[in-house]
Design a protein around this motif. Sequence first.
Motif, PDB file in Angstrom:
ATOM      1  N   ARG A   1       0.823  -1.223   0.000  1.00  0.00           N
ATOM      2  CA  ARG A   1       0.000   0.000   0.000  1.00  0.00           C
ATOM      3  C   ARG A   1       0.850   1.263   0.000  1.00  0.00           C
ATOM      4  O   ARG A   1       0.584   2.205  -0.725  1.00  0.00           O
TER       5      ARG A   1
ATOM      6  N   GLU B   1       1.209   4.566  -4.350  1.00  0.00           N
ATOM      7  CA  GLU B   1       1.059   5.942  -4.833  1.00  0.00           C
ATOM      8  C   GLU B   1       2.239   6.368  -5.695  1.00  0.00           C
ATOM      9  O   GLU B   1       2.060   6.907  -6.788  1.00  0.00           O
TER      10      GLU B   1
ATOM     11  N   LEU C   1      -5.421  -4.851  -9.813  1.00  0.00           N
ATOM     12  CA  LEU C   1      -4.511  -4.110  -8.945  1.00  0.00           C
ATOM     13  C   LEU C   1      -4.938  -4.362  -7.507  1.00  0.00           C
ATOM     14  O   LEU C   1      -6.073  -4.051  -7.129  1.00  0.00           O
ATOM     15  N   THR C   2      -4.059  -4.977  -6.713  1.00  0.00           N
ATOM     16  CA  THR C   2      -4.409  -5.284  -5.325  1.00  0.00           C
ATOM     17  C   THR C   2      -3.262  -4.889  -4.415  1.00  0.00           C
ATOM     18  O   THR C   2      -2.134  -4.706  -4.847  1.00  0.00           O
ATOM     19  N   ALA C   3      -3.594  -4.759  -3.142  1.00  0.00           N
ATOM     20  CA  ALA C   3      -2.548  -4.544  -2.150  1.00  0.00           C
ATOM     21  C   ALA C   3      -1.772  -5.838  -1.944  1.00  0.00           C
ATOM     22  O   ALA C   3      -2.260  -6.923  -2.234  1.00  0.00           O
TER      23      ALA C   3
ATOM     24  N   MET D   1      -4.774   8.755  -3.344  1.00  0.00           N
ATOM     25  CA  MET D   1      -5.450   8.209  -4.517  1.00  0.00           C
ATOM     26  C   MET D   1      -5.850   6.768  -4.252  1.00  0.00           C
ATOM     27  O   MET D   1      -5.077   5.982  -3.730  1.00  0.00           O
TER      28      MET D   1
ATOM     29  N   GLU E   1      -7.711   2.889  -5.273  1.00  0.00           N
ATOM     30  CA  GLU E   1      -7.514   1.837  -6.272  1.00  0.00           C
ATOM     31  C   GLU E   1      -8.151   2.201  -7.611  1.00  0.00           C
ATOM     32  O   GLU E   1      -7.551   2.042  -8.665  1.00  0.00           O
TER      33      GLU E   1
ATOM     34  N   THR F   1      -6.498   4.971  -9.469  1.00  0.00           N
ATOM     35  CA  THR F   1      -5.245   4.466 -10.026  1.00  0.00           C
ATOM     36  C   THR F   1      -5.507   3.684 -11.301  1.00  0.00           C
ATOM     37  O   THR F   1      -4.808   3.850 -12.308  1.00  0.00           O
TER      38      THR F   1
ATOM     39  N   HIS G   1      -8.500  -1.400  -2.243  1.00  0.00           N
ATOM     40  CA  HIS G   1      -7.250  -1.938  -1.715  1.00  0.00           C
ATOM     41  C   HIS G   1      -6.322  -0.880  -1.163  1.00  0.00           C
ATOM     42  O   HIS G   1      -5.475  -1.161  -0.343  1.00  0.00           O
ATOM     43  N   PHE G   2      -6.455   0.342  -1.655  1.00  0.00           N
ATOM     44  CA  PHE G   2      -5.504   1.360  -1.236  1.00  0.00           C
ATOM     45  C   PHE G   2      -6.133   2.381  -0.304  1.00  0.00           C
ATOM     46  O   PHE G   2      -5.524   3.377   0.041  1.00  0.00           O
TER      47      PHE G   2
ATOM     48  N   HIS H   1     -10.446   0.643   4.721  1.00  0.00           N
ATOM     49  CA  HIS H   1     -10.648  -0.798   4.649  1.00  0.00           C
ATOM     50  C   HIS H   1      -9.369  -1.589   4.874  1.00  0.00           C
ATOM     51  O   HIS H   1      -9.358  -2.790   4.704  1.00  0.00           O
ATOM     52  N   SER H   2      -8.306  -0.887   5.255  1.00  0.00           N
ATOM     53  CA  SER H   2      -7.024  -1.574   5.271  1.00  0.00           C
ATOM     54  C   SER H   2      -6.958  -2.653   6.343  1.00  0.00           C
ATOM     55  O   SER H   2      -6.129  -3.526   6.290  1.00  0.00           O
TER      56      SER H   2
END
Lengths: 342, 342
Positions: free
Chosen positions: A95, A99, A125-127, B1, B3, B6, B334-335, B339-340
Amino acid sequence: MGEFETIARIRQMAEKIGTFKPVSLGIGDDCCLLEAAGDEEFALSTDAFVEGVHFRLDYFDYYQVGVKAAAASLSDLAAMGAEPAGALAAVSIRREDAETAIEDLAGGLIETCGRYDCPLVGGDLTASPGPLVVTVTVAGRVKKGQAILRSTAQPGDEIWVSGTPGDAGAVLAVLEQRRKSKTASLPEFDSTLLGRLLSPIPRLAEARLLRQAGPPTAMIDISDGLAADLNHILEDSGLGALLFARKFPLGEFQQSVAAVLGLPKDHFFLHGGEDYELLLTIPPGVLSKDAGDVREITGTALHRIGRLTGKKGELIVQREDGRFEALRKTGFDHFSSIHSGR
Amino acid sequence: MGEFETIARIRQMAEKIGTFKPVSLGIGDDCCLLEAAGDEEFALSTDAFVEGVHFRLDYFDYYQVGVKAAAASLSDLAAMGAEPAGALAAVSIRREDAETAIEDLAGGLIETCGRYDCPLVGGDLTASPGPLVVTVTVAGRVKKGQAILRSTAQPGDEIWVSGTPGDAGAVLAVLEQRRKSKTASLPEFDSTLLGRLLSPIPRLAEARLLRQAGPPTAMIDISDGLAADLNHILEDSGLGALLFARKFPLGEFQQSVAAVLGLPKDHFFLHGGEDYELLLTIPPGVLSKDAGDVREITGTALHRIGRLTGKKGELIVQREDGRFEALRKTGFDHFSSIHSGR
């Protein structure tokens, strides 16, 4: 159990349980082939590029990660003789890096795919809670029945290789030594050599010309090392091979690195991997004339380094003094402890 | 920014730099579409399934990881109205787990792909220095021009959903609470409900019938949450939506979980995600009769939950007491730091 035994087992499971409909070609080659309408097949290949396994951010920046991940997958299309159609990229990224890094990474992917006429058309696109993982899937088109497999080599065929395999492995060895601060007396390299590791060129143009000239009876791209990848052709075609050491196109740099590390001078050529050069088999005489044309058009030299024999499973090299020597067939195995430090 | 911003940026980059050849559909839908010979297109989708982000090995065994990774990707083919052709899986797994776990994982992948007539035809197996990452790419076939996109919904269309979204999210919430030992007064669930999270059913049969009945003007599968995924349709079609809360098919279990956690009773229905149900738009009246047939044949109920409006970007729910309320459009990002922890 190593990576390749595991893949063989999964292949058996898939063939036993899962394949309810015929596909042209399933697990075990550079690409699989799906039947399409008309006279086409779709070639598909997926490759994961994992931080700490395939690359380190010590010597790859994010842009270069994108370039190499794309190039490695495109190389699989070249090895099948397929023409690129489109690419997808699944990116799992920390994460805190997303950016700043994602545009560089995407730039490397998109530009490389675009350069080889294989537009990036989708992805995910995922963490990631850990390493950066970039999985590129490529799709290509090939005329029905004209894909170049690993399993169709013939005894007596000549073995050819494109470019100068071993440079990427030698550069990697130097970078790893430096990382461990073992810098004494290691040869320097320029940006061209560094590019052999960071931004390999998928040999799509060369494959196109080889298809016209030959076509090759079998082809693979060198990712795990020439000996290991040749062995995939040997196993799948049920053949053996004899290589001639005096024919190996060994660059000075890789020989110097090998010397400093106390390795045979052709160590990186045979076992280095990551060059994404093409290794192919072709009936005798077919390429003798055309190899020059390929070089003229693409700038890539082709070298004849041996021939196939009927001696199943035998992989022999004739040394420059005439001696014959059995060659180690293993390359980079993800689950082998020998290579786990890499 | 976040997910989605992005992805929008990457999409712009790809369209600007990379797309030198026309493809039928690029980045931004459930699948991309590649032109094939004849009257077909190839639909492709790739999804990464990442330990610690999408699942925990606390409550998924390796077999179930394979099942869910395959199901989530197959669901993208359903959402496009495509017929499965073949799947590829890239697996990055810790070396120490490979020996014991890979057969279970491969079994889940192969059986699930096989069950939906989408044989596993290729893949890549690598070590991982961290989390288990399973990236499944699926390929499917669709008649040219007949793929069901997100961008083609029409004002006045009805909004329908398959099954009972929210169950998977509610089960996940309970599992996460238990993991943190906050077990007090949480409702129990049976294996059927657990299956909603662990082994969702890609709605391929339902999508096939919907294509015949309608076809839908737009369709998406619910992975991030109904509101967030509906919003993808709204954004791509330039429309708004009005949902009727009294039409929501809320199961008892998800309402109980919401009550214990102090959340609105339709929280999981609207924002839960991971159900892989179909969310679709279709002209008024078209499905009224056929919904019963779909249920009879597949066992899956279809519910009409709202309609599309011309008010671009507006997502409104009418509560059971008649009040109108703007709905949060975000789901799992995800970013996003919100929700992290999930």
